[in-house]
Design a protein around this motif. Sequence first.
Motif, mmCIF file in Angstrom:
data_model
loop_
_atom_site.group_PDB
_atom_site.id
_atom_site.type_symbol
_atom_site.label_atom_id
_atom_site.label_comp_id
_atom_site.label_asym_id
_atom_site.label_seq_id
_atom_site.Cartn_x
_atom_site.Cartn_y
_atom_site.Cartn_z
ATOM 1 N N PRO A 25 0.746 -1.133 0.011
ATOM 2 C CA PRO A 25 -0.079 -0.116 0.123
ATOM 3 C C PRO A 25 1.084 1.257 0.013
ATOM 4 O O PRO A 25 0.891 2.081 1.163
ATOM 5 N N SER A 26 1.782 1.542 -1.028
ATOM 6 C CA SER A 26 2.559 2.768 -0.994
ATOM 7 C C SER A 26 1.420 4.015 -0.987
ATOM 8 O O SER A 26 0.662 4.230 -1.422
ATOM 9 N N LEU A 27 2.156 4.817 -0.171
ATOM 10 C CA LEU A 27 1.685 6.150 0.145
ATOM 11 C C LEU A 27 1.501 6.865 -1.267
ATOM 12 O O LEU A 27 0.262 7.538 -1.236
ATOM 13 N N VAL A 28 2.399 6.818 -2.129
ATOM 14 C CA VAL A 28 2.217 7.424 -3.309
ATOM 15 C C VAL A 28 0.994 7.118 -3.937
ATOM 16 O O VAL A 28 0.105 7.770 -4.650
ATOM 17 N N LEU A 29 0.778 5.564 -4.193
ATOM 18 C CA LEU A 29 -0.570 5.120 -4.713
ATOM 19 C C LEU A 29 -1.657 5.570 -4.167
ATOM 20 O O LEU A 29 -2.564 6.071 -4.735
ATOM 21 N N ILE A 30 -1.608 5.955 -2.715
ATOM 22 C CA ILE A 30 -2.954 6.401 -2.105
ATOM 23 C C ILE A 30 -3.246 7.611 -2.345
ATOM 24 O O ILE A 30 -4.318 8.289 -2.870
ATOM 25 N N ILE A 31 -1.806 8.680 -2.353
ATOM 26 C CA ILE A 31 -2.153 10.033 -2.825
ATOM 27 C C ILE A 31 -2.503 10.327 -4.217
ATOM 28 O O ILE A 31 -3.398 11.290 -4.410
ATOM 29 N N VAL A 32 -1.751 9.482 -4.977
ATOM 30 C CA VAL A 32 -2.432 9.601 -6.575
ATOM 31 C C VAL A 32 -3.895 9.299 -6.605
ATOM 32 O O VAL A 32 -4.465 9.986 -7.571
ATOM 33 N N GLY A 33 -4.358 8.377 -6.052
ATOM 34 C CA GLY A 33 -5.905 8.050 -6.199
ATOM 35 C C GLY A 33 -6.725 9.196 -5.472
ATOM 36 O O GLY A 33 -7.734 9.616 -6.055
ATOM 37 N N ALA A 34 -6.066 9.698 -4.249
ATOM 38 C CA ALA A 34 -7.006 10.799 -3.689
ATOM 39 C C ALA A 34 -6.975 12.064 -4.578
ATOM 40 O O ALA A 34 -8.004 12.669 -4.579
ATOM 41 N N VAL A 35 -5.589 12.538 -5.259
ATOM 42 C CA VAL A 35 -5.824 13.682 -6.070
ATOM 43 C C VAL A 35 -6.121 13.782 -7.451
ATOM 44 O O VAL A 35 -6.603 14.697 -7.971
ATOM 45 N N THR A 36 -6.522 12.359 -7.890
ATOM 46 C CA THR A 36 -6.934 12.267 -9.278
ATOM 47 C C THR A 36 -8.111 11.712 -9.613
ATOM 48 O O THR A 36 -8.860 11.594 -10.499
ATOM 49 N N ILE A 59 -8.097 3.582 -5.965
ATOM 50 C CA ILE A 59 -7.117 2.977 -5.110
ATOM 51 C C ILE A 59 -6.839 1.889 -5.240
ATOM 52 O O ILE A 59 -5.788 1.166 -5.402
ATOM 53 N N ALA A 60 -7.937 1.013 -5.137
ATOM 54 C CA ALA A 60 -7.977 -0.416 -5.019
ATOM 55 C C ALA A 60 -7.308 -1.129 -6.592
ATOM 56 O O ALA A 60 -6.627 -1.821 -6.310
ATOM 57 N N ALA A 61 -7.853 -0.282 -7.736
ATOM 58 C CA ALA A 61 -7.272 -0.654 -8.844
ATOM 59 C C ALA A 61 -5.749 -0.472 -9.030
ATOM 60 O O ALA A 61 -4.966 -1.229 -9.741
ATOM 61 N N LEU A 62 -5.297 0.942 -8.310
ATOM 62 C CA LEU A 62 -3.697 1.122 -8.407
ATOM 63 C C LEU A 62 -2.940 0.238 -7.549
ATOM 64 O O LEU A 62 -1.980 -0.089 -8.049
ATOM 65 N N PHE A 63 -3.696 -0.393 -6.352
ATOM 66 C CA PHE A 63 -3.049 -1.454 -5.725
ATOM 67 C C PHE A 63 -2.832 -2.745 -6.440
ATOM 68 O O PHE A 63 -1.846 -3.357 -6.447
ATOM 69 N N TYR A 118 -5.570 -8.911 2.134
ATOM 70 C CA TYR A 118 -6.842 -9.760 2.245
ATOM 71 C C TYR A 118 -7.915 -8.882 2.792
ATOM 72 O O TYR A 118 -8.983 -8.683 2.336
ATOM 73 N N VAL A 119 -7.720 -8.128 3.829
ATOM 74 C CA VAL A 119 -8.578 -7.329 4.482
ATOM 75 C C VAL A 119 -9.062 -6.156 3.727
ATOM 76 O O VAL A 119 -10.239 -5.867 3.699
ATOM 77 N N VAL A 120 -8.351 -5.705 2.648
ATOM 78 C CA VAL A 120 -8.583 -4.759 1.762
ATOM 79 C C VAL A 120 -9.482 -5.399 0.704
ATOM 80 O O VAL A 120 -10.904 -4.917 0.309
ATOM 81 N N LEU A 121 -9.070 -6.420 0.025
ATOM 82 C CA LEU A 121 -9.818 -7.196 -1.194
ATOM 83 C C LEU A 121 -10.939 -7.707 -0.461
ATOM 84 O O LEU A 121 -12.052 -8.020 -1.229
ATOM 85 N N ALA A 122 -11.381 -8.123 0.775
ATOM 86 C CA ALA A 122 -12.350 -8.783 1.075
ATOM 87 C C ALA A 122 -13.412 -7.696 1.571
ATOM 88 O O ALA A 122 -14.401 -8.137 2.026
ATOM 89 N N ILE A 139 -2.609 -3.216 -16.168
ATOM 90 C CA ILE A 139 -4.198 -3.284 -16.128
ATOM 91 C C ILE A 139 -4.517 -4.955 -16.526
ATOM 92 O O ILE A 139 -5.739 -5.164 -16.277
ATOM 93 N N GLY A 140 -3.743 -6.003 -16.717
ATOM 94 C CA GLY A 140 -4.207 -7.111 -16.957
ATOM 95 C C GLY A 140 -4.868 -7.846 -15.812
ATOM 96 O O GLY A 140 -5.669 -8.839 -16.120
ATOM 97 N N PHE A 141 -4.809 -7.297 -14.600
ATOM 98 C CA PHE A 141 -5.232 -8.333 -13.424
ATOM 99 C C PHE A 141 -6.541 -7.479 -12.941
ATOM 100 O O PHE A 141 -6.988 -7.684 -11.718
ATOM 101 N N LEU A 142 -6.860 -6.283 -13.656
ATOM 102 C CA LEU A 142 -7.979 -5.570 -12.916
ATOM 103 C C LEU A 142 -9.358 -6.240 -13.197
ATOM 104 O O LEU A 142 -10.135 -5.942 -12.529
ATOM 105 N N GLY A 143 -9.404 -7.110 -14.084
ATOM 106 C CA GLY A 143 -10.680 -7.686 -14.213
ATOM 107 C C GLY A 143 -11.776 -6.873 -14.747
ATOM 108 O O GLY A 143 -11.469 -5.904 -15.400
#
Length: 607
Positions: free
Chosen positions: A338-349, A353-357, A413-417, A603-607
């Motif tokens: 859960p990189s902080l940069v991923l979280i911040i990118v999701g928040a500002v754009t 965030i789940a897809a970025l993860f 797991y706790v995020v994806l579930a 993006i291959g595993f985004l479903g």
Amino acid sequence: MSSIFRGLDRAVDWLSQGVAASLVAIEVVLLFAGVVGRYAFNHPLVWADEVAGILFLWLVSLGAVVALRRTEHMRMTVIVGRLGPRARRLAACLSAMLVVIVALCLIVPGLTYAEQQAAILTPVLQMPGSWEILGQLAALVLLLYVALRQLLGEASWLEIALVLGFAAVVWLGLDRLEDAFDFGNGDLLIYFIGMVGFCIFLGVPIAFSFAISTFSYIHFTSNIPLSVVISQMDQGMSSIELLAVPMFVVLGLLLEMTGIARAMVNFLAALVGHRRGGLSYVLIAAMYLISGISGSKAADQAAVAPVLLPEMRRRGVPPGELAALLAASAAMSETIPPSLVLIIVGAVTGVSIAALFTGGLLPAAIAAAGLALLVFFRTRGDRPERTHATAAEVGRLFLIALPALILPFLIRYVVLAGITTATEVATVGVVYSILVGLFVYRCFDWRRLFPILVETAALSGAILLIIGSASAMAWSLTQAGFAQTLAELMTSLPGGSAGFLAVSVVLFVVLGSVLEGLPAMVLFGPLLFPAAQQLGIHLVQYGIVAILAMGIGLFSPPFGVGFYQTCLIGKVSSDEAFSRIWPYMATLIVALIIVAAVPWISIGFLG
């Protein structure tokens, strides 16, 4: 008089650090209680997010005070470090004065902003919005005191007079220029290129460089009240997703204190540490695993370096090589959730965030494989280590490391579930780490808990203040029409989406080096992501490419702050690492080109 100031300094330290540390602890309890109430008892605490959001902004403001007091705000010191002693003192004096000006620009219009917010009630608890602002203003008064003390303590009265005179000349010059000439979009160059660049190269903290430039632009070129700038800063920092920043910082610091990081590294070392370059592979793998827990690069490096680097030195690895590999591994792991940069990118754009993860794991794995391949070729001539762990020893270390190895999978797991949100997930890791440290590894030092909470507040305040000031600057650029101009320019580049991606990579590498990753993304993400979408580029892929590019810039000399941070953590001279880091960065650039050229990797595993 000096004894009075010393007493005030101690009081400010006690108040800011004590309250900030308490707020971090309260936030952890609040968010974890929300998870337990919602998931275990099917009784969500509807007020918890509201209270957490208010306390979060207080925490950011107090954290900024602590960071300023400890000189831990992010800044560039490469240019200033080359100046003579007197020039450095003048630069430090001017930097401190600009911080004082920013504090005043926040406090005085902030009182007006608090009055405006008094009539707005929170949805659940019906609290006046002014409560949130008044708490921030109280912290800003402490910030002003610290800035004044640094100004008066670091310079003579003659130097202060010289700097005041310089500031007055600049102020009058800008005022006269705006009266005499209509620069139009040229104002953007004056304030957001010239002034920002001057402040950053002068060594002014990045957050305050952005803030003074934005306040100056609004004051000299428009009739907009400065309280609007403060509201934009608040909006930039108040996203609930950003509350994950202090949560992951405290988790990362707990990993080292509770022995979890050491258990992981010891197990990995037993597996491959005896091979040629074995500990280099362990370092790469450890950064990959631990990045999936802490979310903070500084915490990752601080957890791995004390465990691995002394043994690598004993085996004859040059210190410069250690720092180069540690920096490259940190850059590689920027997209690992859960990189902080991923979280911040999701928040500002607005990107999921789940897809970025999901999209960040494979690109980082490709970069890690590239680094491992480079290590293989660079260590072919080394003699293998004679000591070889037996199967029994590996099995014993695996059992010891098992509670630590469970943690990355537990967090995912706790995020994806759907048990927790991206904001809450770190609190599960914090509670798990405390329990493991207390009852499994028996390595929980209560005396270190308060310093960890204070460090969390300081780092969070430094990061979030940058996000707030960059958000206000981005709003100013949008108001000036720059966003539309930039979008039109980028979408008209030759080569379509490929040309746009290529230019974006270069842009984010440069910005990551000069501005650091977070402010660069907060500033340009909202401007460039819509242009990428217009060209048909998947936003998750674009986000991953941008983050990797910024990571390369952040950890590349001569300007990348992350490179010097790595040298400090590894206790290695930057001169020793300078010449050795380039093959690693070249490898990461090749991996970045592959990720940019093959969308499926992201993006291959985004479903």
